[in-house]
Write a protein that holds these residues in place. Structure first.
Motif, PDB file in Angstrom:
ATOM      1  N   PRO A  76       0.808  -1.223   0.000  1.00 39.76           N
ATOM      2  CA  PRO A  76       0.000   0.000   0.000  1.00 39.76           C
ATOM      3  C   PRO A  76       0.842   1.273   0.000  1.00 39.76           C
ATOM      4  CG  PRO A  76      -0.122  -1.098   2.130  1.00 39.76           C
ATOM      5  CD  PRO A  76       0.553  -2.048   1.193  1.00 39.76           C
ATOM      6  N   VAL A  77       2.029   1.230   0.576  1.00 38.10           N
ATOM      7  CA  VAL A  77       2.873   2.419   0.594  1.00 38.10           C
ATOM      8  C   VAL A  77       3.295   2.787  -0.824  1.00 38.10           C
ATOM      9  CG1 VAL A  77       5.038   3.399   1.410  1.00 38.10           C
ATOM     10  CG2 VAL A  77       3.670   1.980   2.937  1.00 38.10           C
ATOM     11  N   SER A  78       3.677   1.796  -1.612  1.00 33.89           N
ATOM     12  CA  SER A  78       4.058   2.073  -3.001  1.00 33.89           C
ATOM     13  C   SER A  78       2.896   2.663  -3.777  1.00 33.89           C
ATOM     14  CB  SER A  78       4.548   0.788  -3.676  1.00 33.89           C
ATOM     15  OG  SER A  78       5.735   0.316  -3.073  1.00 33.89           O
ATOM     16  N   VAL A  79       1.687   2.198  -3.502  1.00 37.22           N
ATOM     17  CA  VAL A  79       0.505   2.776  -4.147  1.00 37.22           C
ATOM     18  C   VAL A  79       0.331   4.226  -3.714  1.00 37.22           C
ATOM     19  CG1 VAL A  79      -1.996   2.620  -4.429  1.00 37.22           C
ATOM     20  CG2 VAL A  79      -0.624   0.524  -4.312  1.00 37.22           C
ATOM     21  N   ALA A  80       0.411   4.473  -2.415  1.00 35.28           N
ATOM     22  CA  ALA A  80       0.225   5.833  -1.908  1.00 35.28           C
ATOM     23  C   ALA A  80       1.273   6.785  -2.470  1.00 35.28           C
ATOM     24  CB  ALA A  80       0.278   5.824  -0.377  1.00 35.28           C
ATOM     25  N   GLU A  81       2.489   6.300  -2.658  1.00 37.93           N
ATOM     26  CA  GLU A  81       3.550   7.157  -3.184  1.00 37.93           C
ATOM     27  C   GLU A  81       3.277   7.600  -4.619  1.00 37.93           C
ATOM     28  OE1 GLU A  81       7.471   5.781  -0.651  1.00 37.93           O
ATOM     29  OE2 GLU A  81       6.844   4.542  -2.359  1.00 37.93           O
ATOM     30  N   ARG A  82       2.443   6.877  -5.326  1.00 35.98           N
ATOM     31  CA  ARG A  82       2.081   7.294  -6.685  1.00 35.98           C
ATOM     32  C   ARG A  82       1.258   8.584  -6.671  1.00 35.98           C
ATOM     33  NH1 ARG A  82      -0.482   2.018  -9.368  1.00 35.98           N
ATOM     34  NH2 ARG A  82      -0.533   3.375 -11.209  1.00 35.98           N
ATOM     35  N   TYR A  83       0.670   8.908  -5.536  1.00 32.76           N
ATOM     36  CA  TYR A  83      -0.151  10.121  -5.406  1.00 32.76           C
ATOM     37  C   TYR A  83       0.658  11.335  -4.944  1.00 32.76           C
ATOM     38  CZ  TYR A  83      -4.398   7.216  -5.676  1.00 32.76           C
ATOM     39  OH  TYR A  83      -5.404   6.366  -6.075  1.00 32.76           O
ATOM     40  N   LEU A  84       1.960  11.208  -4.792  1.00 39.62           N
ATOM     41  CA  LEU A  84       2.773  12.338  -4.340  1.00 39.62           C
ATOM     42  C   LEU A  84       2.507  13.583  -5.183  1.00 39.62           C
ATOM     43  CD1 LEU A  84       6.185  10.659  -3.477  1.00 39.62           C
ATOM     44  CD2 LEU A  84       4.891  12.186  -1.967  1.00 39.62           C
ATOM     45  N   GLU A  85       2.361  14.707  -4.507  1.00 33.77           N
ATOM     46  CA  GLU A  85       2.091  16.023  -5.106  1.00 33.77           C
ATOM     47  C   GLU A  85       0.636  16.196  -5.565  1.00 33.77           C
ATOM     48  OE1 GLU A  85       4.378  18.182  -4.683  1.00 33.77           O
ATOM     49  OE2 GLU A  85       5.989  16.778  -4.205  1.00 33.77           O
ATOM     50  N   THR A  86      -0.196  15.161  -5.405  1.00 31.92           N
ATOM     51  CA  THR A  86      -1.612  15.321  -5.747  1.00 31.92           C
ATOM     52  C   THR A  86      -2.237  16.370  -4.828  1.00 31.92           C
ATOM     53  OG1 THR A  86      -1.811  13.034  -6.494  1.00 31.92           O
ATOM     54  CG2 THR A  86      -3.852  14.144  -5.868  1.00 31.92           C
ATOM     55  N   PRO A  87      -3.024  17.304  -5.360  1.00 30.86           N
ATOM     56  CA  PRO A  87      -3.627  18.345  -4.516  1.00 30.86           C
ATOM     57  C   PRO A  87      -4.519  17.755  -3.432  1.00 30.86           C
ATOM     58  CG  PRO A  87      -3.809  18.936  -6.828  1.00 30.86           C
ATOM     59  CD  PRO A  87      -3.323  17.509  -6.789  1.00 30.86           C
TER      60      PRO A  87
END
Length: 281
Positions: free
Chosen positions: A148-159
């Motif tokens: 799940p962390v790798s998935v969450a990291e894909r959202y980095l910088e998302t508003p």
């Protein structure tokens, strides 16, 4: 029995009709008004039970996580179609033709579900009520991410978007819910629900070496995901985006706004059946 009770999860009274989200994303609002505060979002292909209508809005309960709110009926369709694939790209367009130069119908985001018609054209798959989607952006419904962390990291910088759970904007608990669902685990929608119902508490989390990658750290009204024993990833109003920062810095800053950390929980990824909070109601 359900240990957490709130109107956000309480099934409305009366009979209902099941619909499906056919917009790219549907706002689930707290009131039946276009400017009603956003409670959450339902992604393309999600199922909703509509109990009654008020003007252009329907009072709905989402089937996937039991969240209740008002959805514009224009975003929904019936009858329900059996979904065959899910979107595995952070976001992608549904095109009117199997051609990247054709007119896009709308965008769908990670976790959205589609019903393939059986028609293909090269690298394109036709999806009912959506359009043509590139096959590299689709995965079987039973294909799950391992971390799940790798998935969450894909959202980095998302508003940051209060109530959001799509790749164009999401909030702290929406990020956590999306990350774990991609790994096959359904968590409650809001941070207070997750603090009460997600996984198991981590005792003595302040002790050296106690925190692990994937642990959920909670404050009053906020949650973040540990990427390592020292680093937190969270959608937050300070950065107005999804950001990664040292946990110690986050604790020091958040203390003046939301107080101290209220707890840490650890969610196992092993399939254990439908959680109690989803079986109730």
């Amino acid at each position: 029995m359900l240990s957490f009770n709130h109107a956000r999860l309480a099934r409305p009274s009366g009979t209902c009709v099941r619909y499906q989200v056919t917009a790219g994303v549907a706002a689930v609002r707290e009131t039946p008004a276009p400017d009603g505060r956003l409670g959450t979002q339902a992604l393309h292909g999600e199922l909703v039970d509509v109990f009654r209508e008020d003007g252009e809005f329907g009072l709905c309960q989402l089937v996937r996580d039991h969240y209740v709110g008002w959805v514009n009926m224009d975003a929904l369709s019936a009858p329900v179609l059996a979904q065959t694939h899910k979107v595995n790209a952070l976001r992608t367009y549904c095109f009117s033709e199997p051609d990247i130069k054709s007119a896009p119908r709308f965008m769908v985001c990670l976790g959205a579900r589609v019903a393939a018609t059986g028609r293909t054209d090269g690298l394109w798959t036709e999806c009912a009520r959506a359009g043509w989607v590139h096959r590299h952006h689709l995965a079987p419904l039973d294909a799950f991410e391992p971390d799940p962390v790798s998935v969450a990291e894909r959202y980095l910088e998302t508003p940051y978007l209060w109530g959001g759970r799509e790749s164009l904007g999401l909030d702290c608990s929406g990020l956590v819910q999306q990350a774990f669902e991609a790994c096959g685990v359904i968590l409650p929608r809001d941070s207070d629900m997750q603090a009460a119902l997600a996984g198991e508490p981590v005792a003595n989390w302040q002790a050296p070496g106690a925190l692990r990658r994937g642990d959920l750290v909670f404050w009053e009204g906020h949650v973040g995901l540990m990427t390592s024993p020292e680093t937190l990833l969270h959608a937050n109003a300070w950065h107005v985006a999804v950001e990664r920062e040292p946990l110690a810095e986050a604790i020091a800053r958040i203390r003046s706004v939301a107080g101290e950390v209220t707890g840490v929980r650890r969610v196992a990824l092993a399939a254990t059946g439908t959680p109690d909070w989803l079986q109730a109601g």
